[in-house]
Design an enzyme around this catalytic site. Structure first.
Site, PDB file in Angstrom:
ATOM      1  N   SER A 158       0.454  -1.144   0.037  1.00  0.00           N
ATOM      2  CA  SER A 158       0.004   0.294  -0.077  1.00  0.00           C
ATOM      3  C   SER A 158       1.193   0.844   0.148  1.00  0.00           C
ATOM      4  CB  SER A 158      -0.639  -0.446   1.561  1.00  0.00           C
ATOM      5  OG  SER A 158      -1.487   0.968   1.431  1.00  0.00           O
ATOM      6  N   LYS A 204      -1.676  -1.107  -4.277  1.00  0.00           N
ATOM      7  CA  LYS A 204      -2.330  -0.372  -3.853  1.00  0.00           C
ATOM      8  C   LYS A 204      -1.688   1.310  -3.551  1.00  0.00           C
ATOM      9  CE  LYS A 204      -4.565   0.182  -0.084  1.00  0.00           C
ATOM     10  NZ  LYS A 204      -5.785  -0.129   1.700  1.00  0.00           N
ATOM     11  N   LYS A 237      -2.723   4.800  -3.193  1.00  0.00           N
ATOM     12  CA  LYS A 237      -3.810   5.822  -2.291  1.00  0.00           C
ATOM     13  C   LYS A 237      -3.788   7.523  -3.153  1.00  0.00           C
ATOM     14  CE  LYS A 237      -3.790   3.982   2.153  1.00  0.00           C
ATOM     15  NZ  LYS A 237      -5.081   3.618   2.626  1.00  0.00           N
ATOM     16  N   ASP A 287      -6.609   3.039  -3.440  1.00  0.00           N
ATOM     17  CA  ASP A 287      -7.815   3.864  -1.588  1.00  0.00           C
ATOM     18  C   ASP A 287      -7.854   4.825  -2.179  1.00  0.00           C
ATOM     19  OD1 ASP A 287      -8.823   3.188   0.735  1.00  0.00           O
ATOM     20  OD2 ASP A 287      -7.429   2.962   1.652  1.00  0.00           O
ATOM     21  N   GLU A 328     -10.945   1.398  -3.747  1.00  0.00           N
ATOM     22  CA  GLU A 328     -11.154   1.126  -2.427  1.00  0.00           C
ATOM     23  C   GLU A 328     -12.242   1.817  -1.516  1.00  0.00           C
ATOM     24  OE1 GLU A 328      -7.935  -0.681  -0.291  1.00  0.00           O
ATOM     25  OE2 GLU A 328      -8.753  -0.498   1.707  1.00  0.00           O
ATOM     26  N   ASP A 346     -13.718  -0.243   2.904  1.00  0.00           N
ATOM     27  CA  ASP A 346     -13.344  -1.303   3.853  1.00  0.00           C
ATOM     28  C   ASP A 346     -13.621  -0.590   5.456  1.00  0.00           C
ATOM     29  OD1 ASP A 346     -10.396  -1.118   5.518  1.00  0.00           O
ATOM     30  OD2 ASP A 346      -9.438   0.031   4.373  1.00  0.00           O
ATOM     31  N   LYS A 359      -9.733  -5.927   8.560  1.00  0.00           N
ATOM     32  CA  LYS A 359      -8.916  -6.566   8.784  1.00  0.00           C
ATOM     33  C   LYS A 359      -9.366  -6.293  10.106  1.00  0.00           C
ATOM     34  CE  LYS A 359      -7.650  -2.082   6.826  1.00  0.00           C
ATOM     35  NZ  LYS A 359      -7.547  -0.113   6.686  1.00  0.00           N
ATOM     36  N   GLY A 398      -4.750  -3.743   6.322  1.00  0.00           N
ATOM     37  CA  GLY A 398      -3.637  -3.450   7.842  1.00  0.00           C
ATOM     38  C   GLY A 398      -3.696  -2.433   8.069  1.00  0.00           C
TER      39      GLY A 398
END
Ligand code: OSB
Ligand code: MG
Length: 363
Positions: free
Chosen positions: A131, A156, A158, A183, A208, A233, A257, A285
């Site tokens: 991530s 992934k 952000k 995400d 996400e 998420d 998670k 995570g």
């Protein structure tokens, strides 16, 4: 015996997401001791409620004031036995997870079994990706190149409003083939549907959590308007949330998670609901230390965790970890830590320098 600490670990690199920047990882660590065995778990809440509503201070209040004084001295045959201690309290799933997961860990160790076996896990290694926090395009490309060379199974990124389409176009120009996801950590709204639809052209595995942390309904509209799968998420706290989201078509992937949803029991229920809908899950995570990372790896051995998770090498986050076992991915695969329970043992020499003991309870 229960020992509650607050741990403060510096991050090697600040981690930037749409809601803010993290330079340190601050978390409660619970250690339970019984019959010479040690079970442990860490909390995933932040000092301020920027990801979800919970805070480290609130977690301490609940654990010290209502849960831990009643836990010590109790006979616990299985993790389900702690339900009467946790069920009376609303919400606070991250705080409850700390207790629930430490009890699972202690229980597994008391039977000399790895956690994954008790969870019904089906592998000894799990696929992982990275991530990557928000950074300019050239830096993002450097990080992608590094992670790809190391064999990570997906990248992934952000994103946030204004740091999305150009970034993705630039990344895809350089890396046309990599498995890529984004995400948004809740940065968009239904008014941004046209921007979100433009993401269809980048071949993302999923987008996400584009909308609000407490929304499921509007995500259904986004999913209906996009070809790309939506992954939830923040919005999924319970198996019921998962059922509603999947019945509504609000997502085609779910990020579980264990520390967010209240522990292993709820994480498994979510896993099972998704499996029943034929919807894949993956293990997210929260920049955990080795303790949380070890728990995450065990969870991710369950059969419906069919997409790469976020549990990348601990050395990407911390100069030194609080556990003795190195948790390092090799070729995008994270081996399940060996030994009973989650397999982690605390490095007390280092832990003592980065934590304060908040309180100790003895039977
Ligand atoms: O949304 O998954 C998230 C980190 C902090 C807060 C929220 C999230 C994340 C991550 C990091 O994506 C995952 C990890 O590397 O542990
Ligand atoms: Mg996320």
């Amino acid at each position: 015996m229960a020992e509650l600490r607050m741990v403060h670990l510096p991050l090697l690199t600040p981690f930037v997401i749409s809601t803010g920047t993290m330079t340190h990882k601050t978390f409660p660590l619970l250690v339970l001791r019984a019959d010479g065995i040690e079970g442990m778990a860490e909390g995933v809440m932040d000092p301020l409620p920027d990801y979800l509503e919970e805070t480290t201070a609130g977690a301490l209040d609940l654990l010290r004031g209502a849960v831990l004084p009643k836990l010590v001295g109790q006979k616990i045959a299985t993790p389900a036995d702690i339900a009467p201690l946790l069920d009376p309290w609303r919400g606070n799933r991250m705080a409850k997870a700390v207790v629930e997961m430490a009890v699972w860990d202690l229980w597994a160790r008391s039977m000399d079994q790895p956690l994954c076996r008790l969870l019904g896990g089906a592998r000894d290694r799990v696929e992982v990706g990275v991530s990557l926090g928000i950074a300019p395009l050239d830096e993002t490309c450097n990080r992608i190149a590094e992670a790809s060379e190391q064999g990570y199974r997906r990248i992934k990124l952000k994103i946030r409003q204004g740091h999305d389409l150009d970034l993705l176009a630039g990344v895809r120009a350089r890396f046309p083939e990599i498995k890529l996801t984004v995400d948004a950590n809740t940065d968009y709204g239904l008014t941004d549907l046209s921007t979100l639809r433009k993401m269809d052209r980048f071949g993302l595995d999923y987008i996400e959590q584009p909308l609000a942390f407490d929304d499921i309904l509007d995500h259904g509209q986004v999913q209906a308007a996009l070809e790309t799968a939506i992954c939830l998420d923040e919005s999924i706290r319970t198996a019921k949330d998962a059922r509603i989201a999947l019945q509504m078509g609000a997502a085609r992937v779910i990020n579980i998670k264990v520390g967010r949803v209240g522990g292993f029991a709820e994480a498994r229920s979510i896993h099972d609901v998704c499996a029943a809908f034929g919807v894949p899950v993956w293990c997210g995570g929260m920049l955990e230390s080795g303790v949380g990372r070890a728990h995450n790896i065990h969870l991710a051995t369950m059969p419906n965790f069919t997409k790469p998770g976020d549990t990348s090498s601990a050395s990407r986050y911390f100069e030194r970890d609080i556990i003795n076992e190195p948790l390092e991915a090799v070729d995008g695969l994270m081996a399940v830590p060996e030994g009973a329970g989650c397999g982690a043992t605390l490095d007390y020499d280092y832990l003592d320098t980065v934590s304060e003991v908040i309180e100790v309870w003895r039977a």
